[in-house]
Structure formats: structure tokens, C-alpha cells
Design an enzyme around this catalytic site. Structure first.
Site, mmCIF file in Angstrom:
data_model
loop_
_atom_site.group_PDB
_atom_site.id
_atom_site.type_symbol
_atom_site.label_atom_id
_atom_site.label_comp_id
_atom_site.label_asym_id
_atom_site.label_seq_id
_atom_site.Cartn_x
_atom_site.Cartn_y
_atom_site.Cartn_z
ATOM 1 N N GLU A 273 -7.278 -12.593 5.529
ATOM 2 C CA GLU A 273 -6.275 -11.990 6.428
ATOM 3 C C GLU A 273 -6.825 -12.166 7.842
ATOM 4 O OE1 GLU A 273 -5.882 -7.717 6.031
ATOM 5 O OE2 GLU A 273 -3.986 -7.650 7.144
ATOM 6 N N HIS B 295 0.871 -1.180 0.000
ATOM 7 C CA HIS B 295 0.000 0.000 0.000
ATOM 8 C C HIS B 295 0.902 1.221 0.000
ATOM 9 C CE1 HIS B 295 -3.583 -2.458 1.162
ATOM 10 N NE2 HIS B 295 -2.620 -3.240 1.653
#
Ligand code: ADE
Ligand code: ZN
Length: 341
Positions: free
Chosen positions: A201, A20
Site C-alpha cells: 500500500e 475494516h
């Protein structure tokens, strides 16, 4: 950790597929940008900011991550953010990057989509020129915002055409299954975007299945919980679906209790196409090399396994087939030159 393993990893040609850009915002740059934009931070100092990076789960991290994003205002801010990451990547022999960014985090604050994308793309182009780092850019939708907001973001991206290669899905996973985003992902696929999605996740294996079947994901970000479902694991292995695993992130967000318990080796042993990535390195204590080193150290990965992981990072990329094979050959030549069979 043998010193030669760290040096081996540092020189290994690598691709980074799960990163990210906003998660590369180091506290030093955060303070510089806050001053430049006349903004006040909730920290007294860089040290105070770093000390605050203690997380109990994904949401506790996201709260600080989104707060940090508030200093990103101008095109130059997005350029500087991306350029710092690329300079770091070049120093670690990262040859190809597929970073993602969160447009809604910025458009929600009235920073225009065009400002964000112009700064990021200018830096990525400069990185290709200066460092020879190739790239594919991924735009992520926030799963804790509405599908309508994602659709508006897709619409805003239209004028940038194929300069954005893929779409993804990130942010708070629990309670936000992929189902609501079927329509916007169908539109993205129809427009020619490649598709990735965070899944498994914190969320259950069913979210991974949903990402594949409902969103048409070609690659899964994280996916570490897939091993809880044998049928799903067999499917992922059979279909060679890449899983972009982020070891330091998983430990820092308490997805796993410690690195020794990380499922990376079990995933490799199950025949899955796994890659190592850094997710949000400014917040999780290490860039790509440190993620490889931490996993190698705790899980006893051999140099041969490290070569396999680096080769997988190119295999799982959105590079064209010829370039992919060239890069894999470079990885193998690097290993062979150092006695790896
Ligand atoms: N956004 C930034 N980092 C993320 C992560 N690890 N999971 C989900 N969303 C994110
Ligand atoms: Zn991520």
C-alpha cells in the site's frame, strides 16, 4: 459518468473482501455511541468530524481512525457498527462480505475480546438471515504492535474456533515489514486459519514478497505497488494471487495522486486477479459502489470489465468452490441480461 453505469454497478452482484469494520464508523454513529457511553469526542459536530477527514498519508488517517474506535465499548456498539454496514451492503447488492476487525485496538482499551466478537458475529448472523449476505470474518493483527501481542490475540481467538476464518496484518506499513510476524502466522496457519495481509500500500514490493513467502498470505490487501517489480507482478499473475484494491482509499491517503493515475487498469492489463473494495468507507467518501463508479469513471472501465471485476470478487473469496461458481454464474447472467458479452 453515464447514469446507466452507476445503476449497472449498483445492481451487479458483488463481494467485498477488504473492509475494516471500524472503518465503517460514520460520524453520526460515532456521536450516538459517544453519548451512549458518556464519552467526549474531539469534534463539535458531525460536520466538524467530516471536515477533519483530510489525510496526508496512511498514518495521518490511522491517528483519527484509532481515536474514533474509542466510542466502541459494549457488545451492542459492535453490533450496531456491523449492522449499519450490512444494511448498506444489502442496498448495494453485496452478496458476500469478508470484513476484518482489529481486536488489539479494543483489548488495549480493556474492552474484552469476547465483547467485540460477540457483537460482530451476532450482526453477521442476522445479516445472513435477513439479507442473505454470506460472510467470512477476518481478524487482523496490528503490525505496529509487537508479535507477542499478536500471539496473545491469536490465543484469545482460540475459543471461537472456525467462526473466525482468517487472520490478516494491517496498520502502519512503512518500517513494519512482515518478517517479525513469521511465527504467529505459522501458528495461525497450523490452527487452520486462512491468511491475508496488507502489503504494497505504502510499503515497497518486497513487503508483498514477504507477505507471500514469510506469512503464507493467500491474498494481498492493496498490493498496488507490485507493478514496480516485474518479476513479482509475473508471479502474482501466474499464481492467481488476488489483490484487494481500494481505489478511493488510495486517492484519499495519497498512495496515488488522483484516480486517473490509479494503477487498477494497468494491474488488470498485467493479468492480475484484482478486486475492488472500500477499505474504510466512512473515512474515504464512499462505499463499494462508489469505489467501482470512481474507478470506472476515471479509467474508462467498460461494463464487460466491471463484470470481470465483480466475478473476480467471488473468485478471490474464501467461499466454498460450489458457492463461488454459483455466484460467478449470477454475475455473468446479470451481465448477459444487459447485453454484456
Ligand atoms: N487499518 C485500517 N485501514 C487501513 C489501511 N488502509 N491500511 C492499513 N491499515 C489499516
Ligand atoms: Zn485496509
Amino acid at each position: 459518468m453515464q447514469q446507466d453505469t452507476r445503476a449497472f454497478i449498483l445492481g451487479l452482484p458483488k463481494a467485498e473482501l477488504h473492509l475494516h469494520l471500524e472503518g465503517t464508523l460514520e460520524p453520526e454513529l460515532m456521536f450516538e455511541l459517544a453519548a451512549r457511553n458518556d464519552l467526549t469526542l474531539p469534534y463539535d459536530s458531525v460536520e466538524h468530524a467530516r471536515a477533519a477527514y483530510e489525510f496526508s498519508d496512511l498514518q495521518s488517517f490511522l491517528d483519527l481512525y484509532y481515536a474514533g474506535c474509542s466510542v466502541l465499548v459494549t457488545e451492542q456498539d459492535f453490533y450496531d457498527l456491523t449492522w449499519e454496514y450490512l444494511t448498506r451492503a444489502a442496498s448495494e447488492n453485496i452478496r458476500h462480505v469478508e470484513p476484518c476487525f482489529d481486536p488489539q485496538t479494543h483489548t488495549e482499551r480493556d474492552v474484552p475480546f469476547g465483547t467485540v466478537i460477540a457483537g460482530i458475529l451476532r450482526a453477521l448472523e442476522d445479516g445472513q438471515q435477513r439479507y442473505g449476505i454470506t460472510y467470512r470474518l477476518i481478524m487482523s493483527f496490528l503490525r505496529d504492535m509487537s508479535p507477542e501481542s499478536a500471539a496473545r490475540t491469536l490465543e484469545r481467538a482460540r475459543r471461537y474456533g472456525h467462526r473466525i476464518t482468517g487472520v490478516g496484518l494491517d496498520s502502519a506499513e512503512l518500517g513494519h515489514p512482515p518478517d517479525d510476524f513469521a511465527e504467529v502466522f505459522a501458528a495461525a496457519r497450523a490452527a487452520g486459519y486462512r491468511v491475508v495481509a496488507h502489503a504494497g500500500e505504502e510499503g515497497p514490493p518486497a513487503y508483498i514478497t514477504g507477505a507471500l513467502d514469510i506469512l503464507g498470505a493467500e491474498r494481498i490487501d492493496h498490493g498496488v505497488r507490485c507493478l514496480e517489480d516485474q518479476m513479482l507482478t509475473a508471479r502474482l499473475a501466474m499464481d492467481r494471487v488476488p489483490l484487494t484494491v481500494c481505489p478511493l482509499s488510495n486517492v484519499r491517503l495519497k498512495v496515488v495522486p488522483d484516480m486517473a493515475s490509479h494503477p487498477l487498469r494497468a494491474m488488470m492489463d498485467a493479468g492480475l486477479l484484482v478486486t475492488i473494495n472500500s477499505d474504510d468507507p466512512a473515512y474515504f467518501g464512499g462505499y463499494l459502489t462508489e469505489n467501482y463508479v470512481a474507478a470506472a469513471d476515471a479509467l474508462g472501465l467498460s461494463h464487460s470489465e466491471l463484470v470481470t471485476l465483480a466475478a473476480a470478487s467471488f473468485q478471490a473469496s474464501f467461499l466454498d468452490e460450489g458457492t463461488r461458481q454459483d455466484r460467478i454464474a449470477e454475475v455473468e447472467a446479470y451481465g448477459s441480461a444487459r447485453g454484456v458479452r
